[in-house]
Design an enzyme around this catalytic site. Structure first.
Site, PDB file in Angstrom:
ATOM      1  N   HIS A  20       2.407  -7.815  -4.567  1.00  0.00           N
ATOM      2  CA  HIS A  20       1.458  -7.152  -5.672  1.00  0.00           C
ATOM      3  C   HIS A  20       0.692  -6.491  -6.419  1.00  0.00           C
ATOM      4  CE1 HIS A  20      -0.199  -5.480  -1.643  1.00  0.00           C
ATOM      5  NE2 HIS A  20      -0.658  -4.527  -3.028  1.00  0.00           N
ATOM      6  N   ASP A  62     -10.062  -8.399  -5.657  1.00  0.00           N
ATOM      7  CA  ASP A  62      -9.654  -7.330  -4.191  1.00  0.00           C
ATOM      8  C   ASP A  62     -10.693  -7.899  -3.408  1.00  0.00           C
ATOM      9  OD1 ASP A  62      -7.409  -5.597  -3.306  1.00  0.00           O
ATOM     10  OD2 ASP A  62      -9.373  -5.363  -2.569  1.00  0.00           O
ATOM     11  N   ILE A  63     -10.927  -8.318  -2.297  1.00  0.00           N
ATOM     12  CA  ILE A  63     -12.326  -8.191  -1.330  1.00  0.00           C
ATOM     13  C   ILE A  63     -12.417  -6.736  -0.885  1.00  0.00           C
ATOM     14  CG2 ILE A  63     -11.215  -7.530   1.321  1.00  0.00           C
ATOM     15  CD1 ILE A  63     -11.864  -9.939   2.020  1.00  0.00           C
TER      16      ILE A  63
HETATM   17  P1  5GP Z   1      -1.834  -2.581  -0.891  1.00  0.00           P
HETATM   18  O1  5GP Z   1      -1.970  -1.355   0.076  1.00  0.00           O
HETATM   19  O2  5GP Z   1      -1.071  -3.153   0.055  1.00  0.00           O
HETATM   20  O3  5GP Z   1      -1.082  -1.752  -2.293  1.00  0.00           O
HETATM   21  O4  5GP Z   1      -3.718  -3.289  -1.932  1.00  0.00           O
HETATM   22  C1  5GP Z   1      -3.321  -4.320  -0.954  1.00  0.00           C
HETATM   23  C2  5GP Z   1      -5.571  -5.044  -0.962  1.00  0.00           C
HETATM   24  O5  5GP Z   1      -5.515  -5.778  -0.249  1.00  0.00           O
HETATM   25  C3  5GP Z   1      -6.479  -4.114  -0.878  1.00  0.00           C
HETATM   26  O6  5GP Z   1      -6.894  -3.061  -2.415  1.00  0.00           O
HETATM   27  C4  5GP Z   1      -6.921  -4.520  -0.330  1.00  0.00           C
HETATM   28  O7  5GP Z   1      -8.546  -4.386  -0.139  1.00  0.00           O
HETATM   29  C5  5GP Z   1      -6.668  -6.264  -0.422  1.00  0.00           C
HETATM   30  N1  5GP Z   1      -6.571  -7.604   0.600  1.00  0.00           N
HETATM   31  C6  5GP Z   1      -6.079  -7.455   1.873  1.00  0.00           C
HETATM   32  N2  5GP Z   1      -7.482  -7.526   2.406  1.00  0.00           N
HETATM   33  C7  5GP Z   1      -7.773  -8.937   1.547  1.00  0.00           C
HETATM   34  C8  5GP Z   1      -8.325 -10.246   1.770  1.00  0.00           C
HETATM   35  O8  5GP Z   1      -7.941 -11.095   2.969  1.00  0.00           O
HETATM   36  N3  5GP Z   1      -8.926 -10.587   0.176  1.00  0.00           N
HETATM   37  C9  5GP Z   1      -8.153  -9.699  -1.000  1.00  0.00           C
HETATM   38  N4  5GP Z   1      -8.559 -10.221  -1.776  1.00  0.00           N
HETATM   39  N5  5GP Z   1      -7.957  -8.432  -0.733  1.00  0.00           N
HETATM   40  C10 5GP Z   1      -7.589  -7.970   0.202  1.00  0.00           C
END
Ligand code: 5GP
Length: 121
Positions: free
Chosen positions: A107, A33-34
């Site tokens: 994810h 995760d970024i």
């Molecule tokens: P959600 O809130 O949709 O469950 O989680 C999305 C996750 O994706 C977050 O933890 C966020 O930090 C991660 N994320 C968003 N954009 C990117 C990216 O461009 N690269 C990576 N590696 N992670 C990302």
């Protein structure tokens, strides 16, 4: 809601945006995760176009379902956090609005490397 081909994980899958890759096979891609929330914070995504876990459960093949679950285990093992090689971890999928999902491609977050803590804030 239909699948958005321009979501960030779709772009990562197409190689248009880089990621710090952990593992890839026919069914999943896993990367760090970024914006890590724990010592280890990985994301495991299916290669198919599924918006969230409900969409996946309704539309994915049995092969894809097994592939995703096996992928999570393989990644956890690679990261040293599966119960075979480590002390465990949390696998979490946010689903849609109330689930707090930001990226509309299914994810699983894998959190570990330390005690993950309270399940829900
Ligand atoms: P959600 O809130 O949709 O469950 O989680 C999305 C996750 O994706 C977050 O933890 C966020 O930090 C991660 N994320 C968003 N954009 C990117 C990216 O461009 N690269 C990576 N590696 N992670 C990302």
């Amino acid at each position: 809601m239909s699948y958005d081909d321009n979501n960030i994980f779709a772009k990562i899958l197409r190689g248009e945006i880089p990621c710090n890759k952990i593992y890839e096979d026919d069914f999943v891609l896993a990367f760090h995760d970024i914006n890590p929330q724990k010592k280890i914070h990985a994301l495991v995504i299916p290669k198919g176009k599924y918006i969230d876990l409900d969409d996946f459960t309704l539309k994915a093949s049995s092969e894809e379902m097994v592939g995703l679950l096996k992928g999570i285990n393989i990644v956890a093992k690679k990261l040293g956090i599966s119960t075979e090689v480590g002390k465990g971890y949390r696998a979490l999928a946010n689903i849609s609005d109330h689930g707090g999902q930001e990226v509309p491609h299914l994810h699983f977050h894998l959190f570990g490397g330390e005690k993950v803590g309270k399940m829900v804030e």
